[in-house]
Design a protein around this motif. Structure first.
Motif: not given
Ligand code: FUB
Length: 340
Positions: A272-294
């Motif tokens: 880093g540092p990293f500069t915030y850019k935006g949202v990838i995924l809006k909320p899903v059903v369930g409290w948690t959200t967690h991902h990977s990109i491949c």
């Protein structure tokens, strides 16, 4: 209760009808998918969700996972094969419970599974286990990795062959209890206009089972070059760091936790540092959200989870994948998991 099912008022039938993708497997619950291409196939390293009977609490005690299963796919459109148990908590000498979000890496003919679990003192540590095949079985090292703590390890391989370990999660993930790599139970998440806590990063030794250096904090900046504020809950790091590289730049993506977003920030170094850019995924059903990109055969994919299959039970989730649009200018297009 905040950790119980979010979106209780949602019409789950309506959301299911508009879901943009289906679970990769339905015979077990899976979450926190870390996807990699090894030997031309996709391997997904998820958490294996179960109902362990643990009561709900604010530290996520109801996420009582005990083992890992690896999923294999010939392509993102293909069938996901459950390769069976890759590692069980009973075979990890230092760990007692809560096998949370893992990741995996390959180097010099061997595969490495990185995973968090609580030790008998109730402290999250990060361990590593080694295998000759991407699906395991993995053999755990006898002790946690020195210099690591908290949850959600993710390993990024840079183009020069160096590997970097990222980790961290606040609240139940305990990251807020540390400053400068030192634990103090009196520490809490910063508040107000104080800088938010970032995830940690450290380069791995060539042997892949130890850090080559003490971890440092990953700083996420706003559009004015200032660190994101602790009270900026729609943008600040909560858990689930992931790194990928696109057109020579480094992309840090993560969950905002209690605002239920997957976001991304961009920088010019794995530290880093990293500069915030935006949202990838809006909320899903369930409290948690967690991902990977491949990336698979030239197309970028987002692997994520939701709790639709279980009817919204927040600790019984299912991994899914959907194409991710990376624009030529480096922006990531926001995805609505239910198609609106
Ligand atoms: O699966 C348990 C925890 O929930 C993970 O470690 C977090 O990232 C969240 O998804």
């Amino acid at each position: 209760h905040e950790l119980q099912q979010r979106r209780e008022g949602d019409d789950l039938g309506h959301l299911a009808a508009h879901a943009i993708s289906q679970p990769l497997v339905t015979h077990i619950y899976t979450a926190d998918p870390s996807a990699h291409v090894f030997d031309g196939k996709l391997y997904i390293y998820p958490s294996h969700d179960i109902d362990a009977g643990a009561p709900f609490d604010d530290d996520g005690g109801h996420f009582g996972m005990e083992d890992y299963h690896v999923l294999r796919m010939d392509s993102p459109a293909g069938e996901a094969v459950d390769c069976g148990v890759a590692l069980h908590v009973r075979d990890v000498p230092w760990a007692e419970k809560q096998m949370w979000a893992p990741d995996a890496a390959y180097r010099d003919g061997r595969y490495y599974l990185y995973f968090p679990a609580k030790d008998p003192q109730g402290i999250f540590r990060i361990g590593v286990a080694v295998a000759d095949h991407p699906e395991g079985p993995f053999t755990a090292e006898p002790t946690p990795m020195e210099g690591t703590y908290s949850i959600d390890p993710a390993v990024f391989e840079d183009e020069d062959g160096e590997h970097y370990l990222y980790f961290g999660g606040i609240w139940g993930g305990q990251l807020q209890k540390y400053r400068d790599n030192r634990f103090d139970p009196a520490h809490e998440e910063p508040t107000g206009d104080a800088p938010a806590l970032g995830p940690r990063v450290g380069r791995l030794q060539a042997g892949m089972i130890q850090l080559a250096e003490p971890t440092r904090e990953v700083v996420i900046l706003d559009e004015h070059g200032q660190p994101l504020r602790a009270d900026d809950h729609a943008r600040r790091f909560f858990e689930g760091p992931w790194l990928h590289k696109f057109h020579g730049r480094y992309y840090l993506s993560y969950s905002t936790g209690n605002t239920h977003l997957l976001c991304y920030a961009v920088g010019d170094s794995p530290y880093g540092p990293f500069t915030y850019k935006g949202v990838i995924l809006k909320p899903v059903v369930g409290w948690t959200t967690h991902h990977s990109i491949c990336q698979f055969e030239g197309q970028w994919w987002l692997f994520y989870h939701d709790a639709l299959l279980s009817g919204g039970v927040t600790h019984l989730r299912s991994v899914k994948c959907t194409p991710l649009q990376m624009d030529a200018d480096g922006a990531i297009q926001t995805i609505d998991p239910y198609g609106a």
